[in-house]
Motif scaffolding. Structure first.
Motif, PDB file in Angstrom:
ATOM      1  N   TYR A 133     -48.626  -9.005  26.085  1.00 42.98           N
ATOM      2  CA  TYR A 133     -49.125 -10.053  26.981  1.00 42.98           C
ATOM      3  C   TYR A 133     -48.436 -10.006  28.344  1.00 42.98           C
ATOM      4  N   ILE A 134     -47.123  -9.990  28.366  1.00 41.93           N
ATOM      5  CA  ILE A 134     -46.408 -10.063  29.648  1.00 41.93           C
ATOM      6  C   ILE A 134     -46.543  -8.769  30.453  1.00 41.93           C
ATOM      7  N   PHE A 135     -46.803  -7.647  29.757  1.00 45.06           N
ATOM      8  CA  PHE A 135     -47.002  -6.394  30.481  1.00 45.06           C
ATOM      9  C   PHE A 135     -48.484  -6.112  30.743  1.00 45.06           C
ATOM     10  N   ILE A 136     -49.340  -7.115  30.520  1.00 42.98           N
ATOM     11  CA  ILE A 136     -50.756  -7.098  30.866  1.00 42.98           C
ATOM     12  C   ILE A 136     -51.565  -6.085  30.039  1.00 42.98           C
ATOM     13  N   VAL A 137     -50.938  -5.422  29.089  1.00 37.80           N
ATOM     14  CA  VAL A 137     -51.654  -4.461  28.249  1.00 37.80           C
ATOM     15  C   VAL A 137     -52.738  -5.179  27.443  1.00 37.80           C
ATOM     16  N   ARG A 257     -44.139   7.270  35.286  1.00 38.53           N
ATOM     17  CA  ARG A 257     -44.852   7.546  34.049  1.00 38.53           C
ATOM     18  C   ARG A 257     -44.142   8.545  33.146  1.00 38.53           C
ATOM     19  N   VAL A 258     -43.138   9.242  33.665  1.00 35.68           N
ATOM     20  CA  VAL A 258     -42.451  10.255  32.862  1.00 35.68           C
ATOM     21  C   VAL A 258     -40.939  10.014  32.837  1.00 35.68           C
ATOM     22  N   ILE A 259     -40.309  10.064  34.000  1.00 34.75           N
ATOM     23  CA  ILE A 259     -38.853  10.028  34.076  1.00 34.75           C
ATOM     24  C   ILE A 259     -38.258   8.757  33.485  1.00 34.75           C
ATOM     25  N   VAL A 260     -38.883   7.608  33.761  1.00 34.33           N
ATOM     26  CA  VAL A 260     -38.302   6.336  33.299  1.00 34.33           C
ATOM     27  C   VAL A 260     -38.241   6.249  31.771  1.00 34.33           C
ATOM     28  N   PHE A 261     -39.078   7.024  31.096  1.00 38.47           N
ATOM     29  CA  PHE A 261     -39.132   6.958  29.628  1.00 38.47           C
ATOM     30  C   PHE A 261     -38.152   7.930  28.963  1.00 38.47           C
ATOM     31  N   ILE A 262     -37.580   8.833  29.740  1.00 37.86           N
ATOM     32  CA  ILE A 262     -36.723   9.877  29.183  1.00 37.86           C
ATOM     33  C   ILE A 262     -35.464   9.336  28.499  1.00 37.86           C
ATOM     34  N   PRO A 263     -34.740   8.352  29.078  1.00 37.93           N
ATOM     35  CA  PRO A 263     -33.542   7.837  28.380  1.00 37.93           C
ATOM     36  C   PRO A 263     -33.834   7.348  26.968  1.00 37.93           C
ATOM     37  N   PHE A 264     -34.954   6.652  26.796  1.00 36.02           N
ATOM     38  CA  PHE A 264     -35.308   6.187  25.461  1.00 36.02           C
ATOM     39  C   PHE A 264     -35.619   7.351  24.530  1.00 36.02           C
ATOM     40  N   LEU A 335     -34.140  -0.861  28.892  1.00 36.28           N
ATOM     41  CA  LEU A 335     -34.760  -0.866  30.218  1.00 36.28           C
ATOM     42  C   LEU A 335     -35.748   0.284  30.356  1.00 36.28           C
ATOM     43  N   SER A 336     -35.427   1.416  29.758  1.00 35.89           N
ATOM     44  CA  SER A 336     -36.320   2.578  29.789  1.00 35.89           C
ATOM     45  C   SER A 336     -37.668   2.237  29.162  1.00 35.89           C
ATOM     46  N   CYS A 337     -37.640   1.532  28.022  1.00 34.33           N
ATOM     47  CA  CYS A 337     -38.887   1.110  27.352  1.00 34.33           C
ATOM     48  C   CYS A 337     -39.690   0.180  28.246  1.00 34.33           C
ATOM     49  N   PHE A 338     -39.011  -0.815  28.793  1.00 29.02           N
ATOM     50  CA  PHE A 338     -39.706  -1.845  29.565  1.00 29.02           C
ATOM     51  C   PHE A 338     -40.246  -1.304  30.883  1.00 29.02           C
ATOM     52  N   ILE A 344     -47.612   0.840  33.166  1.00 25.63           N
ATOM     53  CA  ILE A 344     -48.983   0.978  32.682  1.00 25.63           C
ATOM     54  C   ILE A 344     -49.959   0.190  33.556  1.00 25.63           C
ATOM     55  N   ILE A 345     -49.689  -1.078  33.781  1.00 23.99           N
ATOM     56  CA  ILE A 345     -50.587  -1.940  34.556  1.00 23.99           C
ATOM     57  C   ILE A 345     -49.880  -2.597  35.738  1.00 23.99           C
ATOM     58  N   TRP A 346     -48.699  -3.129  35.507  1.00 25.41           N
ATOM     59  CA  TRP A 346     -48.048  -3.953  36.525  1.00 25.41           C
ATOM     60  C   TRP A 346     -47.829  -3.195  37.832  1.00 25.41           C
TER      61      TRP A 346
END
Length: 390
Positions: A133-137, A257-264, A335-338, A344-346
């Protein structure tokens, strides 16, 4: 905006009282109540959403049950809509020819499948819904991708067969999904992803391999076009291939879309408890995100994975078996997840605008109801400008 705030408070209370505090009294009743409120909000909206207005415009031109076959398999079907979606529209028109009856039934189907899936696979269902909901998905699935939503629902219904490797019922759902939207061809190849294993080396290799793919974008697109076998796929491919980013835009898009997800991904690859259980999903999200830098249309394939991902993240946040060496590492991974969900939308709210005047957030805000039927001029102008530009 009032209804958005009410649902936000309802979900926040559910997260704290039922998921975090572990209270069970009236839990199922409260979950059902939230389902009813969300369904009414989605079903009774009036010209809220982007693609929703497009579907509303063309709805009157879609076939009723009497001319279903004549329309579906002829040149009249110039949008190349899949047969099952047109059949759904035709069946709705038997009862009521108005768009808002169709919209309400559409909202019921999506929310029933969505809430059932969350309830079954998330240990913290209110947290999962709150994240969506909060991430508008949640709005993206319920408002925008009206045809593809049916295919995604088919995948969510087949998920138990996918997890248990029961391929006959799974592929039956795939066939039904494809009859709603051509993107469901992705589901036919999805089981092969379960053969993959997420490792640090695979993540590094994927990042390195993405460099020549980005540099040789034109050659890669030409290769992809060979694989687009149907006319509908070819038209979609042509449209997506014409969308280009500047160098700065490509770098920015690659980062969010790529780098921010790498730590997770690195953390999970090293600390996963159940071997290979979610490897297939995380690897595909990474690869699809990389490929979407080449052709933006690839990003739509992740639509099938976002809801399972949100369920996975909601479970991950409460999972005590995951250990962190430091407080900083824990915050970095979360933070990587969020940040990935945020992208995605925000992120469109801040980057997608027309003439620095008409902004994307107007697609969802403010909320208007069919009970009032109040037009939002800024929203309609944004869409008119966007359609003209495209």
């Amino acid at each position: 905006m009032l209804i958005y705030s009410i649902i936000f408070i309802l979900l926040l209370f559910g997260v704290f009282h039922f998921d975090y505090k572990k209270n069970t009294f009236l839990r199922n009743f409260y979950y059902f109540f939230v389902f009813i409120v969300c369904t009414l909000m989605m079903g009774l909206r009036y010209k809220v959403g982007g693609d929703s207005l497009t579907y509303e415009y063309i709805y009157k031109y879609l076939p009723n049950i009497n001319n279903f076959f004549q329309y579906t398999f002829s040149d009249h079907n110039e949008n190349n809509f899949q047969p099952s979606y047109l059949l759904f529209v035709a069946l709705c028109k038997i009862i009521d020819k108005g768009y808002y009856f169709y919209q309400f039934i559409h909202a019921i189907i999506f929310n029933v499948v969505f809430f059932m899936f969350i309830k079954k696979y998330s240990k913290q269902p209110f947290t999962a819904i709150f994240i969506a909901y909060i991430f508008i998905v949640y709005f993206y699935f319920g408002y925008e991708i009206q045809r593809e939503m049916f295919s995604i629902c088919c995948f969510l219904l087949s998920y138990k067969y996918f997890i248990k490797n029961k391929w006959i019922p799974y592929y039956l759902f795939c066939i039904i999904a494809f009859s709603f939207h051509i993107s469901a061809v992705f589901l036919f190849f999805l089981p092969f992803a379960k053969l993959l294993k997420l490792t640090k080396n695979l993540i590094i290799f994927s990042l390195i391999a993405s460099i020549p793919i980005l540099i040789g974008r034109v050659i890669f697109i030409d290769f992809i076009k060979i694989l687009l076998v149907t006319e509908s796929m070819q038209k979609k491919g042509e449209g997506y291939s014409e969308i280009e980013f500047s160098i700065l835009g490509t770098i920015f898009f690659y980062f969010v879309r790529v780098i921010v997800f790498i730590p997770f991904l690195f953390y999970y690859a090293k600390n996963k408890v159940e071997e290979n259980l979610y490897d297939w999903m995380l690897i595909l999200i990474l690869w699809i995100s990389i490929l979407s830098q080449v052709m933006i249309g690839f990003d739509r394939l992740n639509n099938y994975l976002y809801i399972p991902l949100i369920v996975f993240i909601s479970n991950f946040l409460y999972e005590k078996s995951f250990k962190f060496k430091s407080y900083f590492l824990k915050k970095t991974v979360i933070l990587s997840c969020f940040l990935f969900l945020f992208s995605i939308i925000w992120i469109k709210f801040f980057t997608a605008n027309i003439d620095n005047k008409y902004f994307f957030y107007k697609v969802y805000f403010p909320y208007e109801s069919v009970l009032d039927k109040k037009n939002t001029k800024e929203r309609e102008m944004y869409l008119i400008k966007m359609w003209r530009k495209s």
